[in-house]
Design an enzyme around this catalytic site. Structure first.
Site, mmCIF file in Angstrom:
data_model
loop_
_atom_site.group_PDB
_atom_site.id
_atom_site.type_symbol
_atom_site.label_atom_id
_atom_site.label_comp_id
_atom_site.label_asym_id
_atom_site.label_seq_id
_atom_site.Cartn_x
_atom_site.Cartn_y
_atom_site.Cartn_z
ATOM 1 N N ASP A 62 0.866 -1.177 0.000
ATOM 2 C CA ASP A 62 0.000 0.000 0.000
ATOM 3 C C ASP A 62 0.903 1.228 0.000
ATOM 4 O OD1 ASP A 62 -1.724 2.108 0.601
ATOM 5 O OD2 ASP A 62 -2.873 0.966 2.067
ATOM 6 N N VAL A 63 0.740 2.109 -0.982
ATOM 7 C CA VAL A 63 1.622 3.276 -1.074
ATOM 8 C C VAL A 63 1.454 4.223 0.104
ATOM 9 C CG1 VAL A 63 1.831 3.216 -3.586
ATOM 10 C CG2 VAL A 63 -0.040 4.522 -2.529
ATOM 11 N N ASN A 85 1.781 7.163 -9.509
ATOM 12 C CA ASN A 85 0.527 6.944 -10.217
ATOM 13 C C ASN A 85 -0.599 6.330 -9.390
ATOM 14 O OD1 ASN A 85 -1.114 6.389 -12.794
ATOM 15 N ND2 ASN A 85 -0.792 4.326 -11.973
ATOM 16 N N TYR A 150 -11.824 13.178 -4.568
ATOM 17 C CA TYR A 150 -10.907 12.821 -5.640
ATOM 18 C C TYR A 150 -10.322 14.080 -6.290
ATOM 19 C CZ TYR A 150 -9.186 10.756 -9.990
ATOM 20 O OH TYR A 150 -8.390 10.368 -11.035
ATOM 21 N N LYS A 154 -6.342 15.365 -6.286
ATOM 22 C CA LYS A 154 -5.576 15.506 -7.521
ATOM 23 C C LYS A 154 -5.081 16.933 -7.731
ATOM 24 C CE LYS A 154 -5.602 11.259 -8.853
ATOM 25 N NZ LYS A 154 -4.333 10.510 -8.907
ATOM 26 N N THR A 185 -10.031 2.919 -17.923
ATOM 27 C CA THR A 185 -9.308 2.062 -16.987
ATOM 28 C C THR A 185 -10.303 1.500 -15.975
ATOM 29 O OG1 THR A 185 -8.836 3.782 -15.346
ATOM 30 C CG2 THR A 185 -7.284 3.570 -17.186
#
Length: 252
Positions: A62-63, A85, A150, A154, A185
């Site tokens: 998990d980043v 990413n 979100y 970003k 995606t």
């Protein structure tokens, strides 16, 4: 190799590499001669199915896990490029959004990006050169109702990339961000879309959504990988601190 696109004997790190834009970037770098890829994703099985020809080091992680990065950093002998990413999508208007959901998105999209980028920058400083690209979103530039967490995450990572560019130009390191519009995606495979996919088919629904853009369709992950590859490559040697819009004209 096309001039400026030779990655021979270089090492690149890619997060969110098991699918979508991350997987496309891994394959693009492989095709362009990268010597080694360090790939990170929670989907370990997906990482093992990319079919790459270069040396590959895979980490199922998990980043947003600080401990993972603390353990990985001493093991990085060399790093030339990074694709920051990994991310998740979510819906919900700000007035109605549960705080736990807000934090879940920020932990991965913002905290995870910070941990990835800061680790990569320290590794690149050892050799005095490198380039990184952070995956932002057009929703971080254009306010889109219903995806507040979100979009805010970003917007934050795009600005983080610009600050990192200013801080690291003197170290020979370039940092840029990319702001995609709609890309076909797995991020669209959400509960909000399941009913439509079941009734009309995923391909048809995605095609219809893509018609709302001037280009008339969503981008493919491979198209975004080519844009990211340019920003990573020596062909963009004079480009740093930019947020490249790749949205098929959505913001026109």
């Amino acid at each position: 190799m096309t001039e400026g696109y030779d990655f021979t004997n270089r090492t690149a790190l890619v997060t969110g590499a098991a699918s979508g834009i991350g997987a496309a970037c891994a394959r693009w770098l492989d095709r362009n001669g990268i010597g080694k890829l360090v790939l990170i994703d929670r989907d370990g099985d997906g990482l093992g199915k990319l079919g790459l020809s270069c040396e590959v080091e895979c980490h199922q992680a998990d980043v947003a896990d600080e401990g993972f990065w603390q353990s990985l950093e001493p093991k990085i002998d060399r790093l030339d490029h990074a694709v920051v990413n990994a991310g998740i999508g979510t819906g919900g208007r700000i007035a109605d959004l549960d705080f736990a959901e807000w934090r879940r998105v920020m932990a991965i999209n913002l905290d995870g990006a910070f941990l990835t980028l800061s680790t990569a920058l320290r590794a690149m400083r050892k050799t005095g050169r490198g380039s990184a690209v952070v995956t932002a979103s057009i929703t971080g530039l254009k306010p889109v109702p219903g995806i507040g967490a979100y979009g805010v995450s970003k917007a934050a990572v795009a600005h983080m990339a610009r600050i990192a560019a200013a801080e690291n130009a003197g170290h020979g390191i370039r940092v840029n961000a990319i702001a995609p519009g709609g890309v076909d995606t797995a991020i669209w495979n959400s509960p909000d879309n399941e009913a439509q996919f079941a009734e009309h088919g995923r391909e048809a629904v995605i095609a219809q959504m893509g018609k709302t853009t001037p280009r008339g369709r969503f981008a493919t992950a491979d198209e975004l990988a080519r844009d990211i590859g340019y920003l990573l490559s020596d062909a963009s040697a004079n480009v740093t601190g930019t947020v490249l819009t790749s949205d098929g004209g959505y913001t026109l």
